[in-house]
Design a protein around this motif. Sequence first.
Motif, PDB file in Angstrom:
ATOM      1  N   ILE A   1      22.649  55.824  52.932  1.00 31.56           N
ATOM      2  CA  ILE A   1      22.594  54.290  53.594  1.00 31.56           C
ATOM      3  C   ILE A   1      22.822  54.151  54.883  1.00 31.56           C
ATOM      4  O   ILE A   1      21.951  53.377  55.631  1.00 31.56           O
ATOM      5  CB  ILE A   1      23.949  53.639  52.761  1.00 31.56           C
ATOM      6  N   GLN A   2      23.724  55.103  55.536  1.00 28.97           N
ATOM      7  CA  GLN A   2      23.751  55.014  57.155  1.00 28.97           C
ATOM      8  C   GLN A   2      22.625  55.262  57.688  1.00 28.97           C
ATOM      9  O   GLN A   2      22.289  54.715  58.726  1.00 28.97           O
ATOM     10  CB  GLN A   2      24.990  55.679  57.380  1.00 28.97           C
TER      11      GLN A   2
ATOM     12  N   TRP B   1      16.416  51.398  60.062  1.00 30.59           N
ATOM     13  CA  TRP B   1      16.278  49.732  59.745  1.00 30.59           C
ATOM     14  C   TRP B   1      16.168  48.914  61.096  1.00 30.59           C
ATOM     15  O   TRP B   1      15.566  48.076  61.372  1.00 30.59           O
ATOM     16  CB  TRP B   1      16.815  49.339  58.335  1.00 30.59           C
ATOM     17  N   GLN B   2      17.513  49.319  61.788  1.00 25.88           N
ATOM     18  CA  GLN B   2      17.755  48.351  62.880  1.00 25.88           C
ATOM     19  C   GLN B   2      16.739  48.482  63.878  1.00 25.88           C
ATOM     20  O   GLN B   2      16.347  47.778  64.501  1.00 25.88           O
ATOM     21  CB  GLN B   2      19.118  49.142  63.451  1.00 25.88           C
TER      22      GLN B   2
ATOM     23  N   LEU C   1      15.441  48.191  52.722  1.00 26.47           N
ATOM     24  CA  LEU C   1      15.666  49.498  53.254  1.00 26.47           C
ATOM     25  C   LEU C   1      14.674  50.822  52.474  1.00 26.47           C
ATOM     26  O   LEU C   1      14.872  51.977  52.497  1.00 26.47           O
ATOM     27  CB  LEU C   1      17.247  49.763  52.576  1.00 26.47           C
TER      28      LEU C   1
ATOM     29  N   VAL D   1      26.126  46.097  62.506  1.00 29.13           N
ATOM     30  CA  VAL D   1      25.766  45.786  61.076  1.00 29.13           C
ATOM     31  C   VAL D   1      26.923  46.021  60.086  1.00 29.13           C
ATOM     32  O   VAL D   1      27.734  46.972  60.221  1.00 29.13           O
ATOM     33  CB  VAL D   1      24.685  46.751  60.686  1.00 29.13           C
TER      34      VAL D   1
ATOM     35  N   SER E   1      21.560  41.060  59.200  1.00 31.15           N
ATOM     36  CA  SER E   1      21.658  41.165  58.059  1.00 31.15           C
ATOM     37  C   SER E   1      20.271  41.614  57.297  1.00 31.15           C
ATOM     38  O   SER E   1      19.367  41.087  57.712  1.00 31.15           O
ATOM     39  CB  SER E   1      22.157  39.856  57.309  1.00 31.15           C
ATOM     40  N   LEU E   2      20.352  42.179  56.167  1.00 27.73           N
ATOM     41  CA  LEU E   2      19.188  42.474  55.272  1.00 27.73           C
ATOM     42  C   LEU E   2      18.893  41.265  54.470  1.00 27.73           C
ATOM     43  O   LEU E   2      19.912  40.407  54.258  1.00 27.73           O
ATOM     44  CB  LEU E   2      19.598  43.494  54.354  1.00 27.73           C
TER      45      LEU E   2
ATOM     46  N   ILE F   1      29.137  50.737  55.125  1.00 28.88           N
ATOM     47  CA  ILE F   1      28.668  52.000  55.396  1.00 28.88           C
ATOM     48  C   ILE F   1      30.033  52.904  55.688  1.00 28.88           C
ATOM     49  O   ILE F   1      30.220  53.903  55.112  1.00 28.88           O
ATOM     50  CB  ILE F   1      27.660  52.300  56.516  1.00 28.88           C
TER      51      ILE F   1
ATOM     52  N   ASP G   1      26.179  45.092  56.602  1.00 23.51           N
ATOM     53  CA  ASP G   1      25.858  45.289  55.338  1.00 23.51           C
ATOM     54  C   ASP G   1      26.185  46.712  54.489  1.00 23.51           C
ATOM     55  O   ASP G   1      26.114  47.670  55.400  1.00 23.51           O
ATOM     56  CB  ASP G   1      24.421  44.830  55.073  1.00 23.51           C
TER      57      ASP G   1
ATOM     58  N   ILE H   1      19.914  52.135  57.302  1.00 28.10           N
ATOM     59  CA  ILE H   1      20.355  51.336  58.128  1.00 28.10           C
ATOM     60  C   ILE H   1      20.163  51.496  59.552  1.00 28.10           C
ATOM     61  O   ILE H   1      19.624  50.586  60.244  1.00 28.10           O
ATOM     62  CB  ILE H   1      21.962  50.825  57.892  1.00 28.10           C
ATOM     63  N   ASN H   2      20.475  52.766  59.942  1.00 26.87           N
ATOM     64  CA  ASN H   2      20.062  53.125  61.463  1.00 26.87           C
ATOM     65  C   ASN H   2      18.558  52.947  61.904  1.00 26.87           C
ATOM     66  O   ASN H   2      18.335  52.479  62.841  1.00 26.87           O
ATOM     67  CB  ASN H   2      20.631  54.514  61.917  1.00 26.87           C
TER      68      ASN H   2
END
Length: 370
Positions: free
Chosen positions: A127-128, A134-135, A37, A110, A30-31, A115, A112, A131-132
């Motif tokens: 956002i996607q 960030w992973q 981000l 994920v 989780s964020l 997406i 959060d 997030i990708n």
Amino acid sequence: MSDVIDRPLLDDEKPAASRLRIVDCDVHPSLHSFDDLNEFLPRRWQQHLKEYGSHLRTPYLFTTPYPRSSPLIARRDAWPPTGGPPGSDLAFMQKQHLDPLDVEFGILQVLDLFIFSQQNLEFGAAIQRAINDWQLAFWSHRDPRLKASILVGQDGTDLAIAEIERCAKVGEYIQINVSPRANEPLGRRRYWPIYERAEALDLPLGIHVGGYGGHAPTGGGWPSYYVEEHQSNAHTIAAQLASLVIEGVPERFPKLKIVFIEGGFGWIPSAVWRMDQHFERFRSEVPHLRRKPSEYVRENFWFTTQPIDEPDEARHLRSLIEWVGIDRLLFSSDYPHWDFDDPRFAFKTPLSEAERKKIFSTNARAVYKF
């Protein structure tokens, strides 16, 4: 017949050299906050996130589908001592989950920012992408045991393909994720370009329960209670299995591997029996299918174990596992959620050491090519 069985030693009771290392196919990071981000998100979309937030296709804008007694659908002991929501602290995840259970690999899933369900497709694409990235930066690069998935919003197909291509060039992702609660059934041809790229790249398609497609999650309409909503996850997965098979996705893409995540597996036998019976009666309606639905299911689909089915008699779970197939099951814990399955206790039925190794490790290693 008694359900009291002679069990093998649990892994934490064995010498370290003989312990079975786990591949966990459903770990939820989780964020800590949306600010995580910022380094991956253009300023325009940072501002959009602060001012407008998500725009989801759902009629219930001011309610939560989860009970207040389990905030963020998490275990009560999963809140990091350093603050932040469950799953947001890598060190705490290592201490509580990865290290004590000897997780060799954990596949990140994920949830959060939903997406998959963003109706502003440009915002969803931004956002996607964030997030990708960030992973990898916050998880995989800090702990190589944690493997990232390419999350894409399936309803913006062109944007999804662009993101898949971008991430494929990076080469550190092990599957492509879409949502079962999409705007249309997943077998529809509008989604086929995603499946075509997944097959060409030899990346499994992961379908994790959840999402907001705007449609009622049950065939009977919108549920009144959380327990109905939670029960409907299996119904959603069963409907998407039928859509994918009967629309001809595995026939068109025979090398595509499809993994259903967090939908359980107790419903599979009856769903597949019914598909086979109907196929025999209506074969002329679907001439694109060259084989029975059950044959496609046994060759192209895998199912994670959580939430594990727990019948009153152990032999019934054993029969279910045998029908689905030992080689079709992949262990998943759903950490850190409230219905987390502990690998030491999840299977309340006898399993041989060879069977345990398949479910907890080698099946996933074969699918994801670890």
